[in-house]
Design a protein around this motif. Structure first.
Motif, PDB file in Angstrom:
ATOM      1  N   LEU A 159      33.219  20.957  15.654  1.00  0.00           N
ATOM      2  CA  LEU A 159      33.056  22.213  14.904  1.00  0.00           C
ATOM      3  C   LEU A 159      32.685  23.354  15.846  1.00  0.00           C
ATOM      4  O   LEU A 159      33.112  24.502  15.656  1.00  0.00           O
ATOM      5  N   SER A 160      31.918  23.030  16.889  1.00  0.00           N
ATOM      6  CA  SER A 160      31.531  24.102  17.815  1.00  0.00           C
ATOM      7  C   SER A 160      32.765  24.606  18.576  1.00  0.00           C
ATOM      8  O   SER A 160      32.877  25.803  18.864  1.00  0.00           O
ATOM      9  N   TYR A 161      33.724  23.709  18.876  1.00  0.00           N
ATOM     10  CA  TYR A 161      34.945  24.166  19.551  1.00  0.00           C
ATOM     11  C   TYR A 161      35.811  25.015  18.618  1.00  0.00           C
ATOM     12  O   TYR A 161      36.542  25.887  19.087  1.00  0.00           O
ATOM     13  N   VAL A 162      35.728  24.771  17.321  1.00  0.00           N
ATOM     14  CA  VAL A 162      36.452  25.639  16.383  1.00  0.00           C
ATOM     15  C   VAL A 162      35.864  27.062  16.482  1.00  0.00           C
ATOM     16  O   VAL A 162      36.604  28.061  16.553  1.00  0.00           O
ATOM     17  N   ASP A 163      34.543  27.143  16.537  1.00  0.00           N
ATOM     18  CA  ASP A 163      33.891  28.460  16.685  1.00  0.00           C
ATOM     19  C   ASP A 163      34.260  29.098  18.028  1.00  0.00           C
ATOM     20  O   ASP A 163      34.518  30.305  18.110  1.00  0.00           O
ATOM     21  N   LEU A 184      42.904  30.741  13.882  1.00  0.00           N
ATOM     22  CA  LEU A 184      42.776  29.441  13.207  1.00  0.00           C
ATOM     23  C   LEU A 184      43.826  29.383  12.100  1.00  0.00           C
ATOM     24  O   LEU A 184      43.675  29.995  11.041  1.00  0.00           O
ATOM     25  N   ALA A 185      44.904  28.648  12.361  1.00  0.00           N
ATOM     26  CA  ALA A 185      46.046  28.637  11.429  1.00  0.00           C
ATOM     27  C   ALA A 185      45.854  27.637  10.304  1.00  0.00           C
ATOM     28  O   ALA A 185      46.447  27.776   9.233  1.00  0.00           O
ATOM     29  N   ALA A 186      45.041  26.592  10.547  1.00  0.00           N
ATOM     30  CA  ALA A 186      44.812  25.584   9.495  1.00  0.00           C
ATOM     31  C   ALA A 186      43.531  24.828   9.784  1.00  0.00           C
ATOM     32  O   ALA A 186      43.164  24.617  10.942  1.00  0.00           O
ATOM     33  N   GLY A 187      42.837  24.413   8.705  1.00  0.00           N
ATOM     34  CA  GLY A 187      41.701  23.481   8.787  1.00  0.00           C
ATOM     35  C   GLY A 187      40.520  24.005   9.577  1.00  0.00           C
ATOM     36  O   GLY A 187      40.253  25.207   9.607  1.00  0.00           O
ATOM     37  N   GLY A 188      39.780  23.032  10.173  1.00  0.00           N
ATOM     38  CA  GLY A 188      38.665  23.403  11.049  1.00  0.00           C
ATOM     39  C   GLY A 188      37.308  23.374  10.388  1.00  0.00           C
ATOM     40  O   GLY A 188      36.303  23.607  11.054  1.00  0.00           O
ATOM     41  N   GLN A 189      37.249  23.059   9.082  1.00  0.00           N
ATOM     42  CA  GLN A 189      35.941  23.078   8.422  1.00  0.00           C
ATOM     43  C   GLN A 189      35.465  21.665   8.089  1.00  0.00           C
ATOM     44  O   GLN A 189      36.275  20.751   7.958  1.00  0.00           O
ATOM     45  N   ARG A 190      34.154  21.507   7.953  1.00  0.00           N
ATOM     46  CA  ARG A 190      33.611  20.221   7.509  1.00  0.00           C
ATOM     47  C   ARG A 190      34.018  20.011   6.055  1.00  0.00           C
ATOM     48  O   ARG A 190      34.034  20.951   5.266  1.00  0.00           O
ATOM     49  N   LEU A 191      34.346  18.777   5.694  1.00  0.00           N
ATOM     50  CA  LEU A 191      34.746  18.480   4.319  1.00  0.00           C
ATOM     51  C   LEU A 191      33.653  17.690   3.618  1.00  0.00           C
ATOM     52  O   LEU A 191      33.129  16.725   4.175  1.00  0.00           O
ATOM     53  N   LYS A 192      33.328  18.115   2.407  1.00  0.00           N
ATOM     54  CA  LYS A 192      32.375  17.355   1.588  1.00  0.00           C
ATOM     55  C   LYS A 192      33.191  16.519   0.608  1.00  0.00           C
ATOM     56  O   LYS A 192      33.859  17.062  -0.279  1.00  0.00           O
ATOM     57  N   LEU A 193      33.188  15.217   0.770  1.00  0.00           N
ATOM     58  CA  LEU A 193      33.938  14.325  -0.111  1.00  0.00           C
ATOM     59  C   LEU A 193      32.962  13.523  -0.963  1.00  0.00           C
ATOM     60  O   LEU A 193      31.747  13.684  -0.835  1.00  0.00           O
ATOM     61  N   ALA A 194      33.504  12.639  -1.806  1.00  0.00           N
ATOM     62  CA  ALA A 194      32.637  11.866  -2.709  1.00  0.00           C
ATOM     63  C   ALA A 194      31.622  11.038  -1.909  1.00  0.00           C
ATOM     64  O   ALA A 194      30.453  10.945  -2.287  1.00  0.00           O
ATOM     65  N   ASP A 251      29.316  10.377   1.452  1.00  0.00           N
ATOM     66  CA  ASP A 251      28.688  11.208   2.480  1.00  0.00           C
ATOM     67  C   ASP A 251      29.099  10.682   3.857  1.00  0.00           C
ATOM     68  O   ASP A 251      28.621   9.632   4.306  1.00  0.00           O
ATOM     69  N   GLY A 252      30.029  11.363   4.534  1.00  0.00           N
ATOM     70  CA  GLY A 252      30.507  10.927   5.852  1.00  0.00           C
ATOM     71  C   GLY A 252      30.799  12.137   6.719  1.00  0.00           C
ATOM     72  O   GLY A 252      30.660  13.289   6.300  1.00  0.00           O
ATOM     73  N   PHE A 253      31.257  11.859   7.949  1.00  0.00           N
ATOM     74  CA  PHE A 253      31.486  12.940   8.920  1.00  0.00           C
ATOM     75  C   PHE A 253      32.935  13.446   8.832  1.00  0.00           C
ATOM     76  O   PHE A 253      33.697  13.336   9.799  1.00  0.00           O
ATOM     77  N   TYR A 254      33.295  13.997   7.689  1.00  0.00           N
ATOM     78  CA  TYR A 254      34.691  14.393   7.459  1.00  0.00           C
ATOM     79  C   TYR A 254      34.963  15.816   7.935  1.00  0.00           C
ATOM     80  O   TYR A 254      34.138  16.716   7.748  1.00  0.00           O
ATOM     81  N   MET A 255      36.158  15.986   8.507  1.00  0.00           N
ATOM     82  CA  MET A 255      36.544  17.316   8.995  1.00  0.00           C
ATOM     83  C   MET A 255      38.033  17.522   8.753  1.00  0.00           C
ATOM     84  O   MET A 255      38.843  16.598   8.981  1.00  0.00           O
ATOM     85  N   ALA A 256      38.408  18.715   8.305  1.00  0.00           N
ATOM     86  CA  ALA A 256      39.833  19.047   8.139  1.00  0.00           C
ATOM     87  C   ALA A 256      40.422  19.305   9.519  1.00  0.00           C
ATOM     88  O   ALA A 256      39.867  20.090  10.293  1.00  0.00           O
ATOM     89  N   PRO A 257      41.535  18.622   9.881  1.00  0.00           N
ATOM     90  CA  PRO A 257      42.121  18.847  11.205  1.00  0.00           C
ATOM     91  C   PRO A 257      42.414  20.323  11.426  1.00  0.00           C
ATOM     92  O   PRO A 257      42.860  21.029  10.517  1.00  0.00           O
ATOM     93  N   ALA A 258      42.130  20.789  12.648  1.00  0.00           N
ATOM     94  CA  ALA A 258      42.227  22.228  12.938  1.00  0.00           C
ATOM     95  C   ALA A 258      43.407  22.523  13.851  1.00  0.00           C
ATOM     96  O   ALA A 258      43.614  21.828  14.854  1.00  0.00           O
ATOM     97  N   LEU A 259      44.145  23.573  13.496  1.00  0.00           N
ATOM     98  CA  LEU A 259      45.240  24.030  14.359  1.00  0.00           C
ATOM     99  C   LEU A 259      45.028  25.500  14.700  1.00  0.00           C
ATOM    100  O   LEU A 259      44.910  26.337  13.798  1.00  0.00           O
ATOM    101  N   PHE A 260      44.982  25.795  15.992  1.00  0.00           N
ATOM    102  CA  PHE A 260      44.948  27.183  16.443  1.00  0.00           C
ATOM    103  C   PHE A 260      46.348  27.605  16.866  1.00  0.00           C
ATOM    104  O   PHE A 260      47.043  26.853  17.557  1.00  0.00           O
ATOM    105  N   SER A 261      46.758  28.810  16.471  1.00  0.00           N
ATOM    106  CA  SER A 261      47.973  29.411  17.042  1.00  0.00           C
ATOM    107  C   SER A 261      47.516  30.588  17.910  1.00  0.00           C
ATOM    108  O   SER A 261      46.325  30.919  17.954  1.00  0.00           O
ATOM    109  N   GLU A 262      48.486  31.186  18.590  1.00  0.00           N
ATOM    110  CA  GLU A 262      48.205  32.354  19.432  1.00  0.00           C
ATOM    111  C   GLU A 262      47.059  32.106  20.416  1.00  0.00           C
ATOM    112  O   GLU A 262      46.195  32.962  20.622  1.00  0.00           O
ATOM    113  N   SER A 263      47.044  30.913  20.976  1.00  0.00           N
ATOM    114  CA  SER A 263      46.029  30.631  22.003  1.00  0.00           C
ATOM    115  C   SER A 263      46.675  30.803  23.371  1.00  0.00           C
ATOM    116  O   SER A 263      47.904  30.771  23.487  1.00  0.00           O
TER     117      SER A 263
END
Ligand code: NAP
Length: 478
Positions: free
Chosen positions: A333-337, A346-356, A358-370
């Motif tokens: 998450l710090s690298y997303v920041d 940030l073209a997609a994802g990158g945030q922590r996910l709260k699911l049913a 309690d685990g370490f879930y994260m939406a896969p992150a894609l950066f464009s224009e890097s």
């Protein structure tokens, strides 16, 4: 709750304390309690291995082959159960876990065969009447230190060749994943291998790993893990003149050229970047795309990413499991920041996910224009975070791909034989993939990289003998 102990000289022995092993998909699920050893236990394990080495180093190759084959057979027969344990402990999907368990079983069976293929060379001397024999002998007692991201396969690809070539082993697995290591040790302990030949000591790297690396009774260290720890181990081994083999991090490029098949390119980029939660040393986090296909590629990637299902590693139909630990999730998450602050989009994802659960879930992150100089394109993140770098043409793509301190794996998506052939020759990586993901390799061929990714001889396949044997040249007067 079941307690699991260290294996030293054929005995299961408790360390100083026990640590809970948590399921990253469900933090309420405690898999078991695993003992934490100390430097004294490392000393006992090394002593046991040294004593066992006397007989094991000259043992018959049939007995070694039979033992390794038995280990491989049991792993393969239990691959569903071991794959589920792996998924529960590390967070890979169950399908990925079962695949890794099968790979570990096949590795032991491959090295069972290698026991029967130990060859040498016979040459005439330059001095008439003298013969020269070149043979390979075991190195001695080897310390094996492994990371958490392949908790069955990496231990297998170090332990199997070590034993096949007549070495004795002290194995220190990553503290995060003791369950798979203990299961493997349990199988090995019932294989017919004499007491002391194989020893397991669980616990922290700073305690067990450090004691192993600095123990005078250890002849060689094979380490897989981060570059920082690897470099420190190399220094310590140089000090005490131990043989050392290091497999370390990557910042693997995946090139996509204008002439690539778009669907193939998107599929292999999604696999390289996000499967196994991006936690593979061979994962690709730099997608280097030529300008003609760039807009279509970004759109297609974003669309494909909406179909990826993140969730409980043990649930059917999940594409991506959780991140393995709290600290790894924080790093991702710090690298997303960092990417956002550097000006990438940030073209997609990158945030922590709260699911049913309690685990370490994260939406896969894609950066464009890097751009290539950004930290997100230079430092290993080791999570489901990838960035796209737009380049003019093949020449700029190749230069960008090679512009990294690492050199583990590199891929290209193209329909051009000319560019594929040129890339295979000029990519500064130990492994090159054409129209295939950067991750996903065979178990019977060499594995390893260049630059800061690897140090010392290759692992796996026949090439493994380079590290696990030492060469002897004998002269005989006829
Ligand atoms: P890590 O932090 O470097 O740990 C690797 C192993 O070293 C663990 O068993 C760890 O123990 C131990 N260790 C830590 N400090 C030590 C010390 N002072 N002395 C001796 N041993 C010590 O790496 P990781 O986080 O487990 O794994 C991720 C890294 O591995 C990434 O960089 C990834 O790219 C790399 N990797 C490379 C390959 C490859 O083949 N090139 C394959 C897989 C992963 P504890 O965990 O118990 O503290």
């Amino acid at each position: 709750m079941t307690q699991h102990d260290n294996l030293i000289n054929g005995q299961w022995l408790a360390g100083n304390s026990y640590s809970p092993n948590l399921n990253p998909s469900n933090l309420a699920d405690v898999i078991g309690h695993y003992t934490q050893g100390d430097a004294v236990q490392v000393g006992e394990a090394v002593q046991a291995a040294r004593s066992a080495f006397v007989a094991w180093s000259v043992s018959g190759i049939q007995a070694r082959a039979d033992a390794l084959d038995k280990i491989g057979n049991e792993i393969l027969a239990r691959k569903e159960e071991l794959g589920s344990l792996l998924a529960r402990e590390e967070g890979k999907t169950r399908a990925e876990g079962v695949g890794e368990a099968a790979r570990a079983g096949n590795i032991f069976k491959f090295f069972a065969g290698e026991c029967l293929r130990l060859g040498g060379e016979t040459l005439p001397s330059v001095r008439p009447g003298i013969g020269v024999d070149i043979t390979r002998e075991p190195v001695g007692v080897v310390g094996l230190i492994t990371p958490w991201n392949f908790p069955l396969a990496i231990p297998a690809w170090k332990i199997a060749p070590a034993l096949a070539h007549g070495n004795c082993v002290v194995f220190k697995p990553a503290d995060l994943v003791p369950g798979c290591a203990w299961a493997l040790a349990d199988i090995i302990s019932r294989s017919g291998i004499p007491a002391g030949v194989f020893n397991l000591v669980m616990g922290r790297g700073s305690v067990i790993g450090d004691a192993l690396v600095n123990h005078p009774g250890i002849d060689a260290i094979s380490f897989t893990g981060s570059q920082g720890v690897g470099a420190r181990i190399a220094q310590a081994c140089a000090q005490s003149l131990k043989k050392v083999q290091l497999e370390m991090g990557g910042k693997n490029p995946q090139v996509v050229l204008d002439d690539a098949d778009l669907q193939t390119a998107v599929e292999l980029c999604v696999q390289s970047a996000f499967f196994s939660t991006g936690q593979r040393c061979t994962a690709s986090s730099r997608l280097i795309v030529t300008e003609g296909i760039y807009p279509k590629f970004i759109d297609a990637m974003k669309k494909r990413m909406t179909t990826l299902k993140v969730g409980d590693a043990l649930e059917a139909g999940i594409d991506i499991g959780p991140v393995s630990s709290q600290s790894q999730l924080e790093q991702d998450l710090s690298y997303v920041d960092i990417g956002k602050a550097e000006g990438a989009l940030l073209a997609a994802g990158g945030q922590r996910l709260k699911l049913a659960l309690d685990g370490f879930y994260m939406a896969p992150a894609l950066f464009s224009e890097s751009v290539a100089s950004m930290r997100i394109n230079r430092e290993e993140i080791f999570g489901p975070v990838a960035s796209v770098i737009q380049v003019r043409d093949y020449e700029e793509a190749l230069a960008t791909a090679n512009d990294t301190p690492f050199g583990l794996s590199a891929g290209i998506a193209t329909t051009s034989l000319k560019y594929a052939t040129h890339f295979k020759r000029h990519s500064q990586a130990g492994m090159v993939m054409v129209n295939l993901p950067t991750a996903g390799v065979d178990y019977h061929v060499p594995f390893g990289g260049r630059k800061a990714s690897s140090y010392g001889p290759r692992e796996q396949g026949r090439y493994a003998q380079e590290f696990f044997t030492t060469v002897k040249t004998a002269y005989t007067l006829a």
